[in-house]
Enzyme design. Structure first.
Site, short mmCIF file in Angstrom:
data_model
loop_
_atom_site.label_atom_id
_atom_site.label_comp_id
_atom_site.label_asym_id
_atom_site.label_seq_id
_atom_site.Cartn_x
_atom_site.Cartn_y
_atom_site.Cartn_z
N TYR A 158 0.82 -1.21 0.00
CA TYR A 158 0.00 0.00 0.00
C TYR A 158 0.86 1.27 0.00
CZ TYR A 158 -4.29 -2.67 0.82
OH TYR A 158 -5.35 -3.53 0.69
N LYS A 174 4.50 -14.41 5.07
CA LYS A 174 4.79 -15.39 4.01
C LYS A 174 6.30 -15.41 3.77
CE LYS A 174 3.26 -18.43 1.01
NZ LYS A 174 2.77 -19.74 1.49
N ASP A 207 -1.40 -18.16 4.07
CA ASP A 207 -2.36 -19.09 3.48
C ASP A 207 -2.92 -20.04 4.52
OD1 ASP A 207 0.28 -19.91 3.58
OD2 ASP A 207 0.18 -21.17 1.80
N ASP A 231 -5.53 -6.58 5.48
CA ASP A 231 -6.74 -6.13 4.81
C ASP A 231 -7.59 -7.32 4.38
OD1 ASP A 231 -8.58 -4.43 3.70
OD2 ASP A 231 -7.32 -3.77 2.04
N ASP A 258 -11.26 -8.86 6.28
CA ASP A 258 -12.51 -9.01 5.54
C ASP A 258 -13.00 -10.46 5.59
OD1 ASP A 258 -12.32 -6.35 4.93
OD2 ASP A 258 -12.68 -6.60 2.78
#
Length: 339
Positions: A123, A169, A208, A232, A236
């Site tokens: 971002y 990750k 994941d 983010d 959600d």
């Protein structure tokens, strides 16, 4: 007297904001609300998604309430919310994932806090068009990673949580997420022997795997700390566990300022119909009250909302009812005033 910047924004933003402000006006606290503009409608009228005066009003306020905005289609136009986060130094994004009675959800007893690093990652907005397409620079620094990790441990202690999980990750993004991972464990070691933190256990997951466990075994999580994009997405996903984005508030926190917004977007398909769920905006106001140190008022407001949800009589259509945004807000206001 608290000075609060109010940015209604676009779509359903003004509707849920009006509903929430009406409730807050029934508080025992005194608020001085200053409305300011940002978003797509502002851009259409002024050519700017975030006027300078809006930024200055927010900078000088005790806190900011932010409704919802519609993204501007022009690629070179900066996002008003991303600009606000950057200019106000709001580096921590707190997103509670919490089950509430009377709300249809996959689990009835989830209570997770996802803490998202808010200032860098993908971002950062550093992109470049190439002959083959485009590239984006993922910025991960030790300073920001350690800072957000400290927020996670502080929030865990303040909320009585006993587990902090770092999500990354680093097996693939070895350098960038390697910095984040190493920074987290360095901070965890610092807190290991501090009073009040010794009972907090720490672990880590690849993003994941975390995404899978969030659905299959959400109770393994209490406080999750992660990078910008991962946070983010996971927040959600988490909202889907507890009734959707209409039940998902958020806080953007820095050293000197705070901005509070529902996670949902501007929902142009239902804008103007008066049926938007105000719960996420109300819960964002609860987070604002906590930030201001008004924990009793925050508790009272959340309990008033819970009472309305438990009764199941005055609810908006997404919650299974037939009431309007303001009707549901008035029901919350009634219990808030009584408390």
């Amino acid at each position: 007297m608290y000075t609060i910047t109010v940015i209604p924004g676009d779509g359903i933003g003004p509707e849920v904001m009006e509903a929430t402000l009406d409730i807050l006006k029934a508080s025992d606290l005194e608020f001085d609300f200053h409305e300011a503009r940002a978003g797509y409608a502002c851009y259409q009228e002024t050519g700017n998604t975030l006027p300078h005066e809006t930024l200055e009003i927010a900078r000088n306020a005790d806190a900011t309430l932010f409704g919802a905005i519609t993204s501007v289609p022009e690629q070179k136009t900066p996002s008003s919310i991303l600009t606000l986060r950057k200019e106000l130094g709001l580096y921590a994004n707190l997103r509670p994932i919490k089950s509430y009675p009377g709300v249809k959800s996959l689990y009835g007893d989830v209570d997770i806090l996802i803490i998202r690093e808010n200032s860098e990652g993908l971002y950062s907005g550093i992109e470049e068009v190439t002959s083959e397409g485009a590239t984006a620079l993922r910025v991960i620094t030790r300073k920001a990673s350690q800072r957000i990790s400290r927020v996670a441990f502080e929030e865990a202690k303040n909320r009585g949580k006993t587990r902090v999980t770092a999500v990354h990750k680093a097996n693939v993004l070895r350098k960038s997420d390697g910095v984040f991972r190493n920074s987290f464990w360095k901070v965890a070691e610092e807190y290991k022997e501090k009073d009040g933190y010794r009972d907090i256990t720490t672990d880590e997951l690849y993003v994941d795997a975390a995404a899978m466990f969030l659905v299959t075994d959400p109770h393994r999580f209490q406080v999750v700390v992660t990078t910008n994009l991962f946070g983010d997405i996971l927040s959600d996903e988490g909202a889907g566990l507890v009734g959707g984005l209409g039940m998902a508030p958020s806080a953007n926190i820095g050293d000197d300022n705070g901005l509070f917004e529902p996670v949902h977007g501007s929902a142009p398909d239902i804008a103007g119909k008066g049926v938007a769920n105000p719960a996420a905006m109300i819960l964002s106001a609860c987070l604002m009250l906590q930030f201001l140190g008004e924990h009793q008022e925050a508790f009272k407001l959340e309990q008033a909302l819970i009472k309305v949800l438990e009764e199941g009589i005055v609810l908006t259509p997404d919650l299974g009812g037939t009431s309007t945004t303001m009707e549901m807000a008035q029901a919350v206001k009634k219990y808030f005033k009584k408390s």
